[in-house]
Design an enzyme around this catalytic site. Structure first.
Site, PDB file in Angstrom:
ATOM      1  N   ILE A  15       0.832  -1.204   0.000  1.00  0.00           N
ATOM      2  CA  ILE A  15       0.000   0.000   0.000  1.00  0.00           C
ATOM      3  C   ILE A  15       0.872   1.262   0.000  1.00  0.00           C
ATOM      4  O   ILE A  15       0.537   2.272  -0.626  1.00  0.00           O
ATOM      5  CB  ILE A  15      -0.990   0.006   1.191  1.00  0.00           C
ATOM      6  N   ARG A  38      11.332  -3.163   8.351  1.00  0.00           N
ATOM      7  CA  ARG A  38      12.259  -4.255   8.647  1.00  0.00           C
ATOM      8  C   ARG A  38      12.784  -4.917   7.380  1.00  0.00           C
ATOM      9  O   ARG A  38      13.909  -5.413   7.356  1.00  0.00           O
ATOM     10  CB  ARG A  38      11.557  -5.315   9.512  1.00  0.00           C
ATOM     11  N   LYS A  91      -5.758   3.078   7.244  1.00  0.00           N
ATOM     12  CA  LYS A  91      -6.903   2.364   7.787  1.00  0.00           C
ATOM     13  C   LYS A  91      -6.579   0.884   7.966  1.00  0.00           C
ATOM     14  O   LYS A  91      -5.762   0.359   7.195  1.00  0.00           O
ATOM     15  CB  LYS A  91      -8.142   2.550   6.892  1.00  0.00           C
ATOM     16  N   ASP A 169     -11.056  -6.024   6.728  1.00  0.00           N
ATOM     17  CA  ASP A 169     -10.020  -5.119   6.230  1.00  0.00           C
ATOM     18  C   ASP A 169     -10.506  -4.383   4.977  1.00  0.00           C
ATOM     19  O   ASP A 169     -10.404  -3.156   4.913  1.00  0.00           O
ATOM     20  CB  ASP A 169      -8.723  -5.871   5.958  1.00  0.00           C
TER      21      ASP A 169
END
Length: 309
Positions: A15, A38, A91, A169
């Site tokens: 995203i 990471r 979100k 989601d």
């Protein structure tokens, strides 16, 4: 504000690369100076393993956009706010409703902007739909939000873990739209959650809401759908039917297609973030996440076949 806001991104995944980085690059009010991830790096800026290292090493940093999974969002946001940085939350804004409220209080205490962003509210048809529905008598609402999880979340285990929301989601995008466009608040009456035998979170859900006037509001979310996504909302009123499709990029009112302009959800999010920073204010609406929490609380769970990615 006349100077650019120095911003960093935490969580350099799909995203961030698909939406956030291009939106920041195209915005005159922001300058990307750092990234924290990471497993990924952003070319042309300083990169760090985590938010704490980024905050410690970048004294000129003014804002942070958090794109990591919601389970780690709170600790990242708290660190940034305690360091006096403005924060934008992808979100959903957190893994729970309460933790977002704690962050809002922390932002106020530290005189920082906190922006709980809902990108689907910035689809071009949403505010046009909201304006048309204002004052209308609504008799029914039907939401269909269906897609293929393997296309949109390939190999992403966090979505199945506690706090990852499962089918909510994407479903929360629909909830963010209807909480924006409907003129009256609504609440959950009942829910069915369809959970794979080997997973924690639902792969599909049927939700029945009502407002104080008794208007039926039905939402069906499904991650087993394809190959074409179905992201649509139909609102029936006494003055005609509003049909919002393609996640808010297509609008038809009483059978007539509306000219709503082009899609620019994420550039619009950064417009809003810049405006909030400039005016010293915050925007923290948790109502879509609250509806998900209510579904998890009230929903009856039905075991379905195992899901293997």
């Amino acid at each position: 504000m006349t100077e650019q806001v120095a911003i960093g991104i935490a969580g350099v995944g799909k995203i961030a690369r698909d939406q956030h980085l291009p939106a920041i690059a195209g915005h005159s009010g922001f300058k990307l100076i750092a990234g924290a991830s990471r497993n990924a790096r952003i070319d042309g800026v300083h990169n760090y393993q985590n938010v704490e290292d980024m905050l410690a090493a970048e004294p000129l940093l003014q804002a942070v956009s958090l794109c990591a999974p919601p389970q780690v969002r709170f600790s990242q946001a708290r660190a940034a706010l305690e360091a006096g940085k403005h924060v934008m939350l992808e979100k959903p804004p957190g893994a729970s409703v309460t933790e977002v409220s704690v962050l809002a209080a922390l932002a106020q205490q530290n005189h920082c902007t906190l922006f709980a962003s809902w990108h689907s509210r910035h689809a071009p048809g949403v505010d046009v739909a909201r304006a048309w529905l204002a004052g209308k008598t609504i008799t029914a609402v039907n939401v269909l939000w269906k897609e293929d999880v393997r296309r949109w979340h390939p190999g992403q285990e966090w979505i199945w873990q506690p706090g990852g929301l499962g089918v909510f989601d994407p479903g929360i995008n629909a909830l963010s739209i209807i909480t924006r466009i409907l003129p009256h608040a609504f609440f959950l009456k009942s829910a069915e959650l369809f959970v794979p035998a080997n997973r924690h979170n639902p792969i599909a859900a049927n939700l029945d809401f009502s407002d104080a006037l008794g208007t039926p509001i039905r939402a069906e979310f499904d991650w087993r759908f394809g190959p074409q996504e179905l992201w649509q909302i139909e609102v029936t009123t006494r003055d005609g039917i509003l049909h919002l499709a393609q996640g808010g990029k297509f609008l038809k009112i009483d059978g007539e297609v509306q000219d709503i302009g082009g899609e620019r959800e994420y550039p619009s999010l950064y417009d809003r973030f810049f405006e909030l920073i400039s005016t010293g204010s915050s925007d923290v609406d948790v109502s879509p996440l609250q509806h998900v929490a209510d579904a998890m609380l009230l929903g009856s769970r039905h075991e379905v076949e195992k899901f293997e990615d």
